[in-house]
Design an enzyme around this catalytic site. Structure first.
Site, PDB file in Angstrom:
ATOM      1  N   GLU A 144       0.619  -1.397   0.015  1.00 48.16           N
ATOM      2  CA  GLU A 144      -0.016   0.100   0.035  1.00 48.16           C
ATOM      3  C   GLU A 144       0.956   1.240  -0.004  1.00 48.16           C
ATOM      4  OE1 GLU A 144      -3.733   0.001   0.205  1.00 48.16           O
ATOM      5  OE2 GLU A 144      -3.376  -1.991  -0.341  1.00 48.16           O
ATOM      6  N   CYS A 160      -2.779  11.465   3.552  1.00 42.46           N
ATOM      7  CA  CYS A 160      -3.244  10.579   2.401  1.00 42.46           C
ATOM      8  C   CYS A 160      -3.016  11.377   1.338  1.00 42.46           C
ATOM      9  CB  CYS A 160      -4.613  10.346   2.510  1.00 42.46           C
ATOM     10  SG  CYS A 160      -5.301   8.932   3.706  1.00 42.46           S
ATOM     11  N   HIS A 180      -4.550   1.858   7.362  1.00 38.10           N
ATOM     12  CA  HIS A 180      -3.184   2.162   7.105  1.00 38.10           C
ATOM     13  C   HIS A 180      -2.609   2.610   8.337  1.00 38.10           C
ATOM     14  CE1 HIS A 180      -4.232   2.725   2.435  1.00 38.10           C
ATOM     15  NE2 HIS A 180      -3.828   1.477   2.633  1.00 38.10           N
TER      16      HIS A 180
END
Length: 445
Positions: free
Chosen positions: A174, A371, A250
């Site tokens: 990721e 993000c 995450h």
């Protein structure tokens, strides 16, 4: 060597929408099929970039990806003209059509993992595009991510851009959302911390029960090998499975680091004490002392951390040796988080300033300030060698605002994804953008 950190923010695309595709991302899932405002989303992101650039922070952008993803739709049997493909997908597989229109590439923390030249064996800055194979709507992103990164970091004497790891569950990757670099300063050798959710080849290892663990230990180890990282300066830490099941999909939703500071929640890691001990020992080897800022559950619950995205913030080094914490507006609207932050900046610790932004469009889709950005520490020579057209300046800001005003809708409903006119609008906008950025071969339309 002297180095400066650049934050490459994702420029929100013209088809920004709320499809609620990311199981495990509470904010994304809770806003499924709501109407979005692509124009406002892009302008909010640009305002953040402009403000940070004006403060003297290194700021650049990564361009949007082409949407819809006709390669995905045609690969699963939808045929005919583009309009035919959209009509058939809307009728037979509307969720897959939403995947093809996913807005998620705006969150460039997932685009790749980055190791600066001070950390790599060959003295180059290394990028590995993340395969994002846990979700259909993200699993195709890595091809354009690698293409964009190669267009920007094209000088192979300074940069190496690796293709994504194999797209199998064992190598679920990721990107930088599960990677933190801890160091004395951006130009010195660092400890690279990889946080993983599960181990593919150890059936006895703990794992979440409700939501998927997207990052594997094996993927993190593979990226470290590709980047030529020193074993003594690389640390692998398991994320707490229980917080994954609470919506912490995450690590950057529960911890953030910069310089020698690790700002984290006490439930972030499976073994808090052991994790900090590993980091301290590794950081001794790079001449830095870990400054761990621990947020107790009693002060901020995991639910409040997820709702406000307190840890999905940016820690930025300032010229006075202190750090600014870039937070979403939601942090000031959450009583517990706001109270904690006021105490933090008054504590005399490393963080002495809060900078807040209205990023509501991004937040509703499940991503905050951290993000939206990919961190890249560059020496002066490396910064000069990258493509300059993506570096945020006042002139570029005004050019992009005009571009957004020209091409973006101010309302997008779920039903609009079936409209062939939207696909044409996106294609036209991105052709114009590639010209503005001076990157004529950016897209393979």
């Amino acid at each position: 060597m002297r180095a400066r950190e650049f934050n490459f923010d994702g420029l929100v695309g013209p088809s920004h929408n709320y499809a609620g595709l990311s199981f495990g991302n509470v904010a994304s899932f809770s806003n499924v099929k709501s109407a979005s405002n692509p124009k406002l989303a892009a302008l909010q992101g640009l305002a953040k970039m402009r403000a940070l650039a004006a403060r003297g922070f290194g700021q650049a952008l990564l361009p949007p990806q082409d949407r819809p993803n006709f390669r995905l739709l045609r690969s699963i049997g939808f045929t005919g003209s583009d309009a035919d493909v959209l009509a058939k997908a809307a009728k037979e597989a509307p969720v897959i059509l939403a995947c093809a229109y996913s807005a998620s590439p705006m969150w460039t923390a997932n685009a790749a993992t980055v190791s600066p030249s001070a950390d790599s064996a060959d003295g180059r800055t290394h990028f590995t595009a993340a395969n994002l194979n846990n979700k259909l709507h993200r699993a195709f992103e890595h091809a354009q991510s690698a293409r964009s990164l190669r267009a920007i970091f094209h000088d192979i004497d300074h940069f190496a851009v690796h293709d994504a790891l194999p797209g199998t569950p064992a190598f679920g990757d990721e990107g930088a959302a599960n990677h933190t670099r801890l160091c004395k300063d951006h130009g010195s050798a660092a400890v690279e911390m990889f946080v993983y959710g599960r181990t593919e080849f150890d059936a006895s290892a703990s794992a979440p029960k409700k939501y998927p663990a997207r990052q594997t230990l094996e993927a993190s180890q593979g990226v470290a090998r590709l980047h030529g990282l020193s074993a003594e300066r690389t640390v692998y830490i398991q994320q707490n499975p229980d917080v994954i099941d609470q919506g912490v999909f995450h690590n950057d939703v529960i911890a953030v680091g910069n310089g020698n500071v690790l700002f984290y929640h006490d439930q972030a890691f499976a073994d808090e004490a052991g994790s900090l001990d590993q980091l301290r020992r590794a950081m001794d080897g790079v001449g830095a002392e870990l400054n761990a800022i621990r947020v107790d559950t009693g002060a901020v619950s995991v639910a409040d951390a997820v709702a406000s995205y307190l840890f999905n913030s940016q820690l930025l080094s300032k010229d006075n040796g202190k750090m600014a914490l870039v937070i979403p507006q939601e942090c000031e609207e959450n009583a517990a988080v706001a109270a904690y932050l006021q105490g933090l900046v008054g504590s005399g610790n490393a963080v002495d300033e809060l900078i807040h932004f209205d990023l509501r469009q991004s937040m509703r889709n499940g991503g905050g300030p951290a993000c939206l950005r990919l961190r890249v520490a560059l020496t002066d020579a490396e910064a000069a060698a990258m493509h300059q057209g993506v570096v945020m300046t006042e002139a570029l800001y005004h050019t992009l605002v005009a571009w957004v005003e020209k091409h973006y809708r101010d309302r997008l409903d779920p039903a609009d994804l079936a409209d062939p006119a939207l696909a044409i609008e996106v294609h036209t906008a991105l052709e114009d953008l590639s010209r503005i950025l001076g990157m004529p071969n950016l897209y393979d339309f």
